[in-house]
Design a protein around this motif. Structure first.
Motif, PDB file in Angstrom:
ATOM      1  N   PHE A  21      45.566  32.441   6.473  1.00  0.00           N
ATOM      2  CA  PHE A  21      45.960  30.914   6.716  1.00  0.00           C
ATOM      3  C   PHE A  21      47.280  30.612   6.058  1.00  0.00           C
ATOM      4  O   PHE A  21      47.627  31.257   4.905  1.00  0.00           O
ATOM      5  CB  PHE A  21      44.940  30.197   6.010  1.00  0.00           C
ATOM      6  N   GLU A  22      47.925  29.638   6.460  1.00  0.00           N
ATOM      7  CA  GLU A  22      48.964  29.170   5.985  1.00  0.00           C
ATOM      8  C   GLU A  22      48.951  27.680   5.404  1.00  0.00           C
ATOM      9  O   GLU A  22      48.441  27.195   6.452  1.00  0.00           O
ATOM     10  CB  GLU A  22      50.396  29.646   7.004  1.00  0.00           C
ATOM     11  N   TYR A  23      49.360  27.375   4.314  1.00  0.00           N
ATOM     12  CA  TYR A  23      49.385  26.040   3.751  1.00  0.00           C
ATOM     13  C   TYR A  23      50.644  25.556   3.528  1.00  0.00           C
ATOM     14  O   TYR A  23      51.704  26.174   3.525  1.00  0.00           O
ATOM     15  CB  TYR A  23      48.526  26.207   2.686  1.00  0.00           C
ATOM     16  N   THR A  29      51.527  14.859  -3.012  1.00  0.00           N
ATOM     17  CA  THR A  29      50.294  14.618  -3.457  1.00  0.00           C
ATOM     18  C   THR A  29      49.599  15.965  -4.385  1.00  0.00           C
ATOM     19  O   THR A  29      48.790  15.869  -5.200  1.00  0.00           O
ATOM     20  CB  THR A  29      49.214  14.799  -2.230  1.00  0.00           C
ATOM     21  N   GLY A  30      50.378  17.256  -4.300  1.00  0.00           N
ATOM     22  CA  GLY A  30      49.976  18.310  -5.037  1.00  0.00           C
ATOM     23  C   GLY A  30      48.785  18.883  -4.145  1.00  0.00           C
ATOM     24  O   GLY A  30      48.224  19.961  -4.482  1.00  0.00           O
ATOM     25  N   VAL A  31      48.577  18.450  -2.908  1.00  0.00           N
ATOM     26  CA  VAL A  31      47.792  19.341  -2.055  1.00  0.00           C
ATOM     27  C   VAL A  31      48.406  20.094  -0.977  1.00  0.00           C
ATOM     28  O   VAL A  31      49.360  19.388  -0.440  1.00  0.00           O
ATOM     29  CB  VAL A  31      46.624  18.066  -1.154  1.00  0.00           C
ATOM     30  N   TRP A  91      42.047  12.642   6.182  1.00  0.00           N
ATOM     31  CA  TRP A  91      42.641  12.223   4.835  1.00  0.00           C
ATOM     32  C   TRP A  91      43.987  12.315   4.879  1.00  0.00           C
ATOM     33  O   TRP A  91      44.186  11.369   4.166  1.00  0.00           O
ATOM     34  CB  TRP A  91      42.116  13.540   3.984  1.00  0.00           C
ATOM     35  N   CYS A  92      44.511  12.755   5.687  1.00  0.00           N
ATOM     36  CA  CYS A  92      46.386  12.729   5.511  1.00  0.00           C
ATOM     37  C   CYS A  92      46.244  11.248   6.138  1.00  0.00           C
ATOM     38  O   CYS A  92      47.352  10.909   5.669  1.00  0.00           O
ATOM     39  CB  CYS A  92      46.844  13.560   6.650  1.00  0.00           C
ATOM     40  N   ALA A 120      39.352  13.285  -4.512  1.00  0.00           N
ATOM     41  CA  ALA A 120      39.265  14.071  -5.560  1.00  0.00           C
ATOM     42  C   ALA A 120      38.628  15.311  -5.017  1.00  0.00           C
ATOM     43  O   ALA A 120      38.957  16.630  -5.457  1.00  0.00           O
ATOM     44  CB  ALA A 120      38.648  13.443  -6.724  1.00  0.00           C
ATOM     45  N   SER A 121      37.521  15.139  -4.235  1.00  0.00           N
ATOM     46  CA  SER A 121      36.596  16.379  -3.761  1.00  0.00           C
ATOM     47  C   SER A 121      37.487  17.325  -2.836  1.00  0.00           C
ATOM     48  O   SER A 121      37.577  18.445  -2.848  1.00  0.00           O
ATOM     49  CB  SER A 121      35.358  15.849  -3.139  1.00  0.00           C
ATOM     50  N   PHE A 122      38.231  16.523  -2.052  1.00  0.00           N
ATOM     51  CA  PHE A 122      39.126  17.024  -0.821  1.00  0.00           C
ATOM     52  C   PHE A 122      39.942  18.070  -1.478  1.00  0.00           C
ATOM     53  O   PHE A 122      40.302  19.049  -1.161  1.00  0.00           O
ATOM     54  CB  PHE A 122      39.622  15.878   0.105  1.00  0.00           C
TER      55      PHE A 122
END
Length: 180
Positions: A21-23, A29-31, A91-92, A120-122
């Motif tokens: 997977f690529e992120y 956001t730090g996500v 979420w986005c 927070a959970s996501f």
């Protein structure tokens, strides 16, 4: 014929061992969010067909447990991936609305509070997922708990998206009525 099945199963294992997977970071956001996994979907589609064809092969007897195992793994990967991408999309969409606008937080305080919990959970789930680049490892790790959590997030986020659009719609009606 049995050798062909064995070789095909080895090929499937090799393909899934090499997939990643690529992120990419989402805003500030730090996500890290998952990029569209085209190669993973292609492997899913191809390998599910190969496995289904193996199930119909009269020589598959010795390999039946392995074939069934792979079918289950790939089905779980597909299920987790579909829900994950849907939750990520929602979420986005809502992140900038609820975290970037005090007006919306004041207008929809219950939804804002609910979003904070999901947020927070996501973020935690995506942090864990981005540390596990292999799709099999990422999607099969606590799969039922992951799907359940993501399903809960999806329902809540979809509800909030509906509320968001209703709030915008109601604001537009009030604005229109004051002008007319």
């Amino acid at each position: 014929a049995e050798i062909k099945i064995d070789l095909a199963l080895q090929k499937i294992a090799g393909i899934w061992g090499g997939l990643k997977f690529e992120y990419t970071p989402f805003k500030a956001t730090g996500v890290n969010i998952l990029l569209q996994p085209g190669e993973v979907y292609e492997a899913l589609d191809d390998n599910e067909v190969v496995l289904q064809n193996m199930m119909g092969n009269r020589f598959m007897g010795f390999f039946e447990a392995t074939i069934t195992d792979w079918k289950g793994k790939l089905g779980t990967v597909r299920a987790v991936l579909e829900v994950l991408l849907e939750v990520q999309r929602a979420w986005c969409s809502l992140e900038s609305i609820f975290l970037g606008s005090e007006d919306i937080r004041e207008q929809l305080p219950e939804d804002a509070k609910r979003f904070d919990g999901i947020d927070a959970s996501f973020k935690e789930q995506m942090g864990d997922a981005s540390q596990t680049p292999n799709p099999l490892d990422a999607c099969l790790k606590d799969a039922s708990a992951t799907i359940e959590a993501l399903d809960d997030h999806e329902v809540a986020l979809q509800t909030m998206m509906g509320n968001r659009f209703m709030a915008v719609f109601e604001t537009q009606i009030v604005t229109w009525k004051t002008k007319h």
